[in-house]
Design an enzyme around this catalytic site. Structure first.
Site, PDB file in Angstrom:
ATOM      1  CB  CYS A  58      95.468  18.099  20.739  1.00  0.00           C
ATOM      2  SG  CYS A  58      94.146  17.970  21.934  1.00  0.00           S
ATOM      3  CD  GLU A 122      92.696  20.926  34.077  1.00  0.00           C
ATOM      4  OE1 GLU A 122      93.519  21.175  34.969  1.00  0.00           O
ATOM      5  OE2 GLU A 122      91.745  20.126  34.234  1.00  0.00           O
ATOM      6  CG  ASP A 167      91.702   3.322  26.783  1.00  0.00           C
ATOM      7  OD1 ASP A 167      92.508   2.398  27.044  1.00  0.00           O
ATOM      8  OD2 ASP A 167      91.810   4.051  25.779  1.00  0.00           O
ATOM      9  CE  LYS A 169      95.538   4.834  26.061  1.00  0.00           C
ATOM     10  NZ  LYS A 169      95.509   4.296  24.703  1.00  0.00           N
TER      11      LYS A 169
END
Length: 598
Positions: A58, A122, A167, A169
């Site tokens: 990322c 975003e 998922d 978390k």
């Protein structure tokens, strides 16, 4: 070929490799600096590395035309050769592009070239609740309500659109600059095609896995409720409900529903956790039931939180008068791990806020023991002597410190040490071991007594006894503003607000070659005089940030430095840091200025 809403993800096998065999890391192509969407002709400049997870890396990416900044999730096509890998990526994009909600990470498009798939999302600059949890452990009840309410609103939207996240978390609950929760990472998400459909398969292992998934009985929306129960428990208790050191044992506990809520947790919170963590999925509340629970309806929920909450508990004004007196207790701010209760001083005007001490969870030495252990481990492997050093692999931008000292001036021969934090707040650690901090608004003040009790006031209203100290603080502030260059402060923190509390300088000392600064949130900073390099150590993230001679700021996980090695310059500073942390540890707790000559 897999398709996303009429658009194909084209993945060609690598030359000389049969389909289905991912390339080795050495064969992965370099990610280009300018990313071009061939369909829209939009061009993005690849900027700061944000982190990696699964197959993806990322980066911060900037639209060169609009100058808007996004998060770019970049997946090498060598990782998408198998049909199930391609299908998973296609499903993730298809689900996320269909969503648009304040508490879901925004989707801004995807495109590809010969080597990579690019997903434009975003940007959530404040990372996730996982980093907050590592720094804070248990949070206050109003904070938990704040984060949970936003998570529930986001999940409500998903469920109303027939999407199960599967998922949920802490690491997938992202935070933007406004400290708003955004649900992200739809890699395991699925869409319910018809009423009553029970999903049978689940690729990957979710963090907070529900018993019906483990039992392969078929599952549906209730798995997200279970996960929210685990999230609520973790936020309030400071650790997950079923956590053990062994995965098999954890799964056994989940199947048997073996967990306990500590007695100090509010009974209303305990009751809601127990409802969400029922073994029988149909007995759990639905997502629409949750916000109607008395935990939310009778408890204070802040409308916003300051970014200081990422590392220190906030201070809460006394709750609105409609709230029952018995519920006011958890609303006051805290300075955990200190011996003395935080009390309102009689000499201070009534405008000051009452403070209260919760159960202490921090060690008395402010995590110096943990830091010493971490440094001992990393130094033992001699990271700069590895045959192959891949320091860049040890980088972990998610562990960037929230606060560090950007300027300092030593006037300890007369008054004390003045310093400025990276958010432009200014503090003085006086020779009498009291501290005074002025927030970056130039008005709010935080005063910390020798016994660590805290008071809040402002430059317009303070006791006469503090006049000299406030005058000195202003002098230090003006001097640093006019004469000193700011260290590594190119990350722009958000304005603080009325709930903000700042970490303060706990102890410091100088040697011939460096100044060592220990903050109350556990951070240790060492500024080297000769080359102006700096290291910032965080024991809670088990990370080190290194500001080099070029003033470039990089953050590394210490465990990854052990694995991948580091340059000689950083290694020698880590060795020096170990000696300095030992010296900090051997000094008396609460002593403002340690004598040192090393």
């Amino acid at each position: 070929m897999a398709q996303v809403a009429g658009k194909k993800l084209t993945v060609a096998p690598e030359a000389g490799k049969p389909p289905g065999i991912p390339g080795s890391s050495s064969s992965v192509k370099e990610i280009p600096e300018i990313l071009v969407d061939p369909r829209t002709r939009r061009r993005y400049l690849r900027g700061r590395f944000l982190g990696k997870g699964g197959f993806a890396k990322c980066y911060e990416i900037t639209d060169l035309e609009s100058r808007e900044v996004f998060a770019g999730k970049i997946v090498p096509k060598t990782m998408l050769l198998k049909p199930h890998q391609k299908d998973k990526m296609t499903m993730e994009i298809a689900i996320q592009r269909s969503l648009d909600h304040r508490h879901v990470v925004g989707f801004h498009g995807f495109f590809e070239d010969n080597d990579f798939v690019y997903v434009v999302l975003e940007l959530c600059r404040r990372r996730s609740l996982l980093e907050l949890h590592k720094r804070r452990k248990a949070v206050t009840e109003p904070e938990a309500r704040y984060y949970l309410k936003q998570t529930i609103l986001g999940c409500q939207y998903l469920h109303s659109n027939r999407v199960i996240h599967r998922d949920l978390k802490l690491g997938n609950l992202f935070l933007n600059d406004e400290m708003e929760v955004k649900i992200g990472d739809f890699g395991l998400a699925t869409k319910v095609e018809y009423d009553g459909e029970r999903k049978k398969t689940l690729c990957g292992t979710p963090n907070y896995i529900a018993p019906e998934v483990l039992g392969k009985k078929g599952h549906s929306f209730e798995v997200d409720i279970w996960s929210i129960g685990c999230i609520m428990y973790t936020l309030l208790v400071g650790k997950p409900p079923f956590e053990t050191s062994c995965l098999k044992e954890t799964y056994m506990r989940i199947k048997k529903n073996e967990y306990s809520v500590p007695k100090h947790i509010n009974p209303m919170a305990t009751a809601l956790i127990q409802k969400m963590l029922r073994s029988e999925p149909t007995s759990r509340p639905t997502i629409d039931d949750l916000l109607n629970d008395e935990f939310f309806t009778t408890g204070y929920i802040p409308s916003r939180l300051p970014t200081t909450c990422l590392t220190v508990p906030p201070r809460f004004s006394i709750a609105p008068s409609t709230i029952d007196q018995s519920l006011r207790k958890p609303l006051t701010a805290i300075n955990k791990g200190q011996d003395s209760p935080l009390v309102e001083k009689q000499s201070v005007p009534a405008k000051e806020e009452e403070m209260q001490q919760p159960e202490s969870t921090e060690p008395a030495d402010c995590y110096l023991s943990e830091m010493l252990q971490q440094l001992t481990c990393v130094n033992a492997v001699k990271p700069s002597e590895r045959a192959v050093i891949r320091q860049e692999e040890a980088e972990d931008p998610a562990s960037v410190p929230i606060f560090w000292v950007s300027k300092w001036v030593d006037y300890s021969d007369k008054y004390g040490l003045g310093y400025q934090l990276c958010d432009n707040s200014v503090g003085v650690l006086f020779n009498d071991s009291t501290r005074l901090i002025m927030y970056n608004d130039g008005d709010s003040l935080q005063y910390i007594e020798r016994n660590n009790s805290e008071s809040y006031l402002n430059v317009r209203s303070y006791p006469a006894a503090l006049t000299k100290k406030i005058t000195l603080l202003k002098y230090f502030r003006n001097y640093m503003s006019e004469h000193l260059l700011k260290a590594g402060a190119n990350i722009t923190p958000r304005e603080g607000d009325e709930l903000a509390r700042l970490p303060f300088l706990r102890t410091w000392f100088r040697t011939r070659s460096a100044i060592i600064l220990h903050l109350s949130n556990g951070t240790v900073q060492i500024n080297f005089f000769q080359d102006h390099t700096k290291i910032i150590l965080c024991p809670l993230m088990a990370a080190v940030s290194y500001i080099d001679e070029k003033r470039e700021f990089h953050t590394y996980k210490l465990s990854l430095i052990q694995e991948f090695g580091c340059c000689k310059e950083l290694a020698s500073r880590l060795r020096y840091a170990r000696t300095m942390v030992e010296k900090l540890q051997s000094s008396k707790s609460g002593v403002a200025h340690v004598k040192a000559s090393a």
